[in-house]
Design a protein around this motif. Sequence first.
Motif, PDB file in Angstrom:
ATOM      1  N   SER A  96      46.222  64.902  20.002  1.00 54.33           N
ATOM      2  CA  SER A  96      45.888  65.961  19.056  1.00 54.33           C
ATOM      3  C   SER A  96      45.266  67.157  19.764  1.00 54.33           C
ATOM      4  CB  SER A  96      44.958  65.437  17.960  1.00 54.33           C
ATOM      5  OG  SER A  96      45.667  64.534  17.134  1.00 54.33           O
ATOM      6  N   LEU A  97      44.471  66.897  20.782  1.00 47.60           N
ATOM      7  CA  LEU A  97      43.879  67.997  21.547  1.00 47.60           C
ATOM      8  C   LEU A  97      44.965  68.826  22.225  1.00 47.60           C
ATOM      9  CD1 LEU A  97      41.477  69.542  22.691  1.00 47.60           C
ATOM     10  CD2 LEU A  97      41.435  67.872  24.566  1.00 47.60           C
ATOM     11  N   LEU A  98      45.887  68.161  22.904  1.00 45.46           N
ATOM     12  CA  LEU A  98      46.956  68.896  23.586  1.00 45.46           C
ATOM     13  C   LEU A  98      47.827  69.664  22.586  1.00 45.46           C
ATOM     14  CD1 LEU A  98      47.984  66.330  26.337  1.00 45.46           C
ATOM     15  CD2 LEU A  98      46.633  68.427  26.620  1.00 45.46           C
ATOM     16  N   ALA A  99      48.134  69.054  21.455  1.00 48.85           N
ATOM     17  CA  ALA A  99      48.924  69.746  20.434  1.00 48.85           C
ATOM     18  C   ALA A  99      48.193  70.980  19.916  1.00 48.85           C
ATOM     19  CB  ALA A  99      49.244  68.793  19.286  1.00 48.85           C
ATOM     20  N   THR A 100      46.891  70.853  19.743  1.00 47.09           N
ATOM     21  CA  THR A 100      46.083  71.971  19.253  1.00 47.09           C
ATOM     22  C   THR A 100      46.033  73.096  20.275  1.00 47.09           C
ATOM     23  OG1 THR A 100      44.744  70.469  17.910  1.00 47.09           O
ATOM     24  CG2 THR A 100      43.774  72.618  18.441  1.00 47.09           C
ATOM     25  N   LEU A 101      45.759  72.746  21.515  1.00 43.79           N
ATOM     26  CA  LEU A 101      45.696  73.770  22.561  1.00 43.79           C
ATOM     27  C   LEU A 101      47.031  74.482  22.699  1.00 43.79           C
ATOM     28  CD1 LEU A 101      43.623  71.774  25.189  1.00 43.79           C
ATOM     29  CD2 LEU A 101      42.813  73.718  23.814  1.00 43.79           C
ATOM     30  N   ALA A 102      48.110  73.732  22.677  1.00 46.33           N
ATOM     31  CA  ALA A 102      49.442  74.330  22.788  1.00 46.33           C
ATOM     32  C   ALA A 102      49.703  75.283  21.621  1.00 46.33           C
ATOM     33  CB  ALA A 102      50.512  73.231  22.820  1.00 46.33           C
ATOM     34  N   HIS A 103      49.290  74.882  20.431  1.00 44.65           N
ATOM     35  CA  HIS A 103      49.499  75.708  19.239  1.00 44.65           C
ATOM     36  C   HIS A 103      48.790  77.058  19.356  1.00 44.65           C
ATOM     37  CE1 HIS A 103      50.173  76.549  14.972  1.00 44.65           C
ATOM     38  NE2 HIS A 103      48.909  76.930  14.928  1.00 44.65           N
ATOM     39  N   PHE A 104      47.551  77.050  19.835  1.00 47.71           N
ATOM     40  CA  PHE A 104      46.748  78.273  19.845  1.00 47.71           C
ATOM     41  C   PHE A 104      46.834  79.067  21.151  1.00 47.71           C
ATOM     42  CE2 PHE A 104      44.818  75.987  16.334  1.00 47.71           C
ATOM     43  CZ  PHE A 104      44.707  76.999  15.392  1.00 47.71           C
ATOM     44  N   ALA A 105      47.267  78.457  22.227  1.00 50.59           N
ATOM     45  CA  ALA A 105      47.302  79.162  23.517  1.00 50.59           C
ATOM     46  C   ALA A 105      48.475  80.127  23.623  1.00 50.59           C
ATOM     47  CB  ALA A 105      47.341  78.158  24.661  1.00 50.59           C
ATOM     48  N   GLY A 106      49.486  79.933  22.816  1.00 52.39           N
ATOM     49  CA  GLY A 106      50.629  80.836  22.858  1.00 52.39           C
ATOM     50  C   GLY A 106      51.302  80.846  24.215  1.00 52.39           C
ATOM     51  N   ASP A 107      51.554  82.033  24.741  1.00 47.32           N
ATOM     52  CA  ASP A 107      52.249  82.177  26.018  1.00 47.32           C
ATOM     53  C   ASP A 107      51.456  81.633  27.201  1.00 47.32           C
ATOM     54  OD1 ASP A 107      54.343  83.355  24.682  1.00 47.32           O
ATOM     55  OD2 ASP A 107      53.746  85.416  25.181  1.00 47.32           O
ATOM     56  N   ALA A 108      50.166  81.418  27.002  1.00 47.25           N
ATOM     57  CA  ALA A 108      49.339  80.859  28.079  1.00 47.25           C
ATOM     58  C   ALA A 108      49.615  79.370  28.279  1.00 47.25           C
ATOM     59  CB  ALA A 108      47.857  81.084  27.783  1.00 47.25           C
ATOM     60  N   TRP A 109      50.344  78.765  27.342  1.00 48.96           N
ATOM     61  CA  TRP A 109      50.647  77.324  27.429  1.00 48.96           C
ATOM     62  C   TRP A 109      51.985  77.150  28.141  1.00 48.96           C
ATOM     63  CZ3 TRP A 109      47.254  73.659  26.786  1.00 48.96           C
ATOM     64  CH2 TRP A 109      47.678  72.323  26.755  1.00 48.96           C
ATOM     65  N   THR A 110      51.909  76.670  29.352  1.00 47.02           N
ATOM     66  CA  THR A 110      53.093  76.429  30.174  1.00 47.02           C
ATOM     67  C   THR A 110      53.120  74.948  30.553  1.00 47.02           C
ATOM     68  OG1 THR A 110      51.914  76.805  32.254  1.00 47.02           O
ATOM     69  CG2 THR A 110      52.894  78.763  31.165  1.00 47.02           C
ATOM     70  N   PRO A 111      54.205  74.470  31.111  1.00 46.97           N
ATOM     71  CA  PRO A 111      54.200  73.076  31.578  1.00 46.97           C
ATOM     72  C   PRO A 111      53.079  72.800  32.587  1.00 46.97           C
ATOM     73  CG  PRO A 111      56.447  73.898  31.495  1.00 46.97           C
ATOM     74  CD  PRO A 111      55.540  75.080  31.229  1.00 46.97           C
ATOM     75  N   GLU A 112      52.766  73.776  33.415  1.00 46.15           N
ATOM     76  CA  GLU A 112      51.687  73.601  34.396  1.00 46.15           C
ATOM     77  C   GLU A 112      50.328  73.534  33.704  1.00 46.15           C
ATOM     78  OE1 GLU A 112      54.029  76.085  34.558  1.00 46.15           O
ATOM     79  OE2 GLU A 112      55.271  75.216  36.146  1.00 46.15           O
ATOM     80  N   THR A 113      50.173  74.356  32.674  1.00 46.15           N
ATOM     81  CA  THR A 113      48.922  74.336  31.911  1.00 46.15           C
ATOM     82  C   THR A 113      48.762  72.994  31.205  1.00 46.15           C
ATOM     83  OG1 THR A 113      49.106  76.724  31.570  1.00 46.15           O
ATOM     84  CG2 THR A 113      47.588  75.533  30.135  1.00 46.15           C
TER      85      THR A 113
END
Length: 142
Positions: A96-113
């Motif tokens: 749930s944490l990763l899903a949340t971060l991915a949802h709100f990080a937008g373009d900052a969320w990459t496979p490396e992130t």
Amino acid sequence: MSIDPLLVKSSFAAVEPHGTEVTAYFYRHLFEHHPAVRGLFAEHMDDQQDRLFAALGALVTHLEDTDTLVGILQDLGRRHAAYGALPEHFPAVGGSLLATLAHFAGDAWTPETEASWTAVYGVVTDTMGGALADAVRSAARD
């Protein structure tokens, strides 16, 4: 998997302005995908949401200060033992944490992130989980 502090910090900087939306989304996701954990939480989640956001901020702030970070995570683990948390809850929370971060990080969320945050959560799980298990064993002896 290694932790890239720059990726973790920059992605959290993209998430942080969303404030309470982040924690509300996290708990909705957690309870929707893992309804069995709902009973571990109070009916009203405002204080819990604030504590989660503060803990995430502390995690990111102290990411490179190992001694401080370990102390924070061990304290969280001991406190979560008192709430009835179990080691088997960690994967649900992490997902749930990763899903949340991915949802709100937008373009900052990459496979490396995502890989970096996954590694961070591995440290969280190991450190909090160890302290949680120690607290549970200690309580069982008492």
